[in-house]
Design an enzyme around this catalytic site. Structure first.
Site, short mmCIF file in Angstrom:
data_model
loop_
_atom_site.label_atom_id
_atom_site.label_comp_id
_atom_site.label_asym_id
_atom_site.label_seq_id
_atom_site.Cartn_x
_atom_site.Cartn_y
_atom_site.Cartn_z
CE1 TYR A 140 -3.64 -2.47 0.43
CE2 TYR A 140 -4.66 -0.49 1.32
CZ TYR A 140 -4.77 -1.77 0.81
OH TYR A 140 -6.01 -2.33 0.68
CG ASP A 247 -8.18 -4.51 1.60
OD1 ASP A 247 -9.10 -4.02 2.27
OD2 ASP A 247 -8.15 -4.48 0.36
CG ASP A 251 -13.85 -6.78 2.49
OD1 ASP A 251 -13.59 -6.06 3.48
OD2 ASP A 251 -14.31 -6.32 1.42
C1 IPM Z 1 -10.35 -1.08 4.19
C2 IPM Z 1 -10.64 -0.41 2.89
C3 IPM Z 1 -9.49 0.54 2.57
C4 IPM Z 1 -8.25 -0.31 2.40
C5 IPM Z 1 -9.71 1.44 1.35
C6 IPM Z 1 -10.97 2.25 1.49
C7 IPM Z 1 -8.53 2.34 1.12
O1 IPM Z 1 -10.85 -1.34 1.90
O2 IPM Z 1 -10.18 -0.36 5.20
O3 IPM Z 1 -10.27 -2.30 4.23
O4 IPM Z 1 -8.00 -0.86 1.32
O5 IPM Z 1 -7.51 -0.44 3.37
MG MG Z 2 -10.95 -3.34 2.62
#
Ligand code: IPM
Ligand code: MG
Length: 359
Positions: A140, A247, A251
């Site tokens: 990132y 990340d 999810d």
């Molecule tokens: C998260 C989101 C963020 C990330 C985005 C909005 C930049 O997906 O907090 O998981 O990728 O970290």
């Molecule tokens: Mg995310």
């Protein structure tokens, strides 16, 4: 006096934050330790007003307070902007500028919602795991990055995955400590069979294990971890992983619980200062309709009280109030199921406040 900066952000952000503020204000009246609330702009909302997703004023306020409570950032409206000023940069900038390297993302299944998961109830009932995601390093933030034009005229995009030993160690310590407080099992997720950077990750994680004899450490490749999360999620207690793998896996883990609308997260610096936000995004498709689930944001307030302000009793109260509201059968549309009562964002927030006052 303790101070929190509230950043509603974009999409459903303002609606869910409004409910979280109701809860925080109720807690303020019920406890003797009161937390002052300041507000600011971040993300697309800040871009529209100031031409930047993280205005200096917001950053200065964020540095000055004890904690930040954030709604969500982003939306279609800003998707065509240059990447340097897109709403997401507001969030990434806060993480980097505040040194919030440790992202804690719990995935906890509420028994009342076992039916809302897309997995069979027996696979997820009792699920309670924690993902510890490194948040200020890795691909990132790695340099060099960009899109360049080659001699033959073709364009090439590139990003850099980079971790220093000290970055791996500091997130490793947080993860081991988290596992100590929980079930004592830590799984470090990497791609050490392909990426040198995560080979180092694995080596450094392993080197920390002797400091934590009460934690059992295992390692897993990220592709297998993704598969295991949907095959047998209850095998996990704490997962520690890189920024991008975290990340993606968080999810996936969130969805196992039936609603990403139920999960808070904490992003912490080395001294307990934190940014608290729901795991879900800004959901522009349902913004402004008063139907979003405010519980993840309200739970973020609980996490904030617990982790930054040391108010565990108040955090427990909020969590109990949410359980009571779920027991009463109240559901926002994302967690609605047969026989339950569907309610709006604000009715859900009011119901949590009523439980708090009645407790
Ligand atoms: C998260 C989101 C963020 C990330 C985005 C909005 C930049 O997906 O907090 O998981 O990728 O970290
Ligand atoms: Mg995310």
């Amino acid at each position: 006096m303790s101070k929190v900066l509230v950043l509603p952000g974009d999409g459903i952000g303002p609606e869910i934050i409004a409910e979280a503020i109701k809860v925080l204000e109720t807690i303020n009246t019920l406890s003797d330790q009161s937390i002052a609330v300041d507000t600011g702009l971040v993300g697309g909302a800040a871009y529209d007003e100031h031409g930047h997703p993280l205005p200096q004023e917001t950053l200065a306020k964020a540095k000055d307070c004890d904690a930040v409570l954030l709604g969500a950032v982003g939306g279609r409206k800003w998707e065509s902007l240059d990447i340097a000023v897109r709403p997401e940069k507001g969030l990434l900038g806060l993480r980097a500028e505040l040194g919030l390297f440790a992202n804690l993302r719990p995935a906890l299944l509420y028994p009342q919602l076992a039916d809302a998961s897309s997995l069979k109830p027996e696979l997820v009932s009792g699920l309670d795991m924690m993902i510890v995601r490194e948040l200020t390093g890795g691909i990132y933030f790695g340099q060099p990055r960009g899109v360049r034009t080659l001699d033959n005229g073709e364009r090439e995009g590139f990003n850099t995955l980079v971790y220093s030993e000290s970055e791996i160690k500091r997130i490793g310590h947080i993860a081991f400590e988290t596992a100590q407080r929980r079930g004592g099992r830590l799984c470090s997720v990497d791609k050490a069979n392909v990426l040198e950077c995560t080979e180092l990750w694995r080596e450094v994680m392993a080197s920390l294990a002797s400091d934590y004899p009460d934690v059992s450490l295992s390692h897993m490749y990220v592709d297998n971890a993704a598969m295991q999360l949907v095959r047998e999620p209850k095998q996990f207690d704490v997962i520690v992983t890189t920024n991008m793998f975290g990340d993606i896996l968080s999810d996936c883990a969130a969805m196992l619980t039936g609603s990403i609308g139920m999960l808070p997260s904490a992003s912490l610096d080395a001294n307990g200062k934190g940014l608290y936000e729901p795991i879900h995004g800004s959901a522009p498709d349902i913004a402004g309709q008063n139907i979003a689930n405010p519980l993840a944001t309200i739970l973020s307030v609980a996490l904030m009280l617990r982790c930054t302000f040391g108010q565990a009793a108040a955090a427990d109260m909020i969590e109990r109030a949410i359980n009571a509201v779920l027991d009463d059968g109240l559901r926002t549309v994302d967690i609605m199921s047969a026989g339950m009562t569907q309610v709006s964002t604000s009715v859900m927030g009011d119901a949590v406040v009523a439980k708090l006052k009645a407790a």
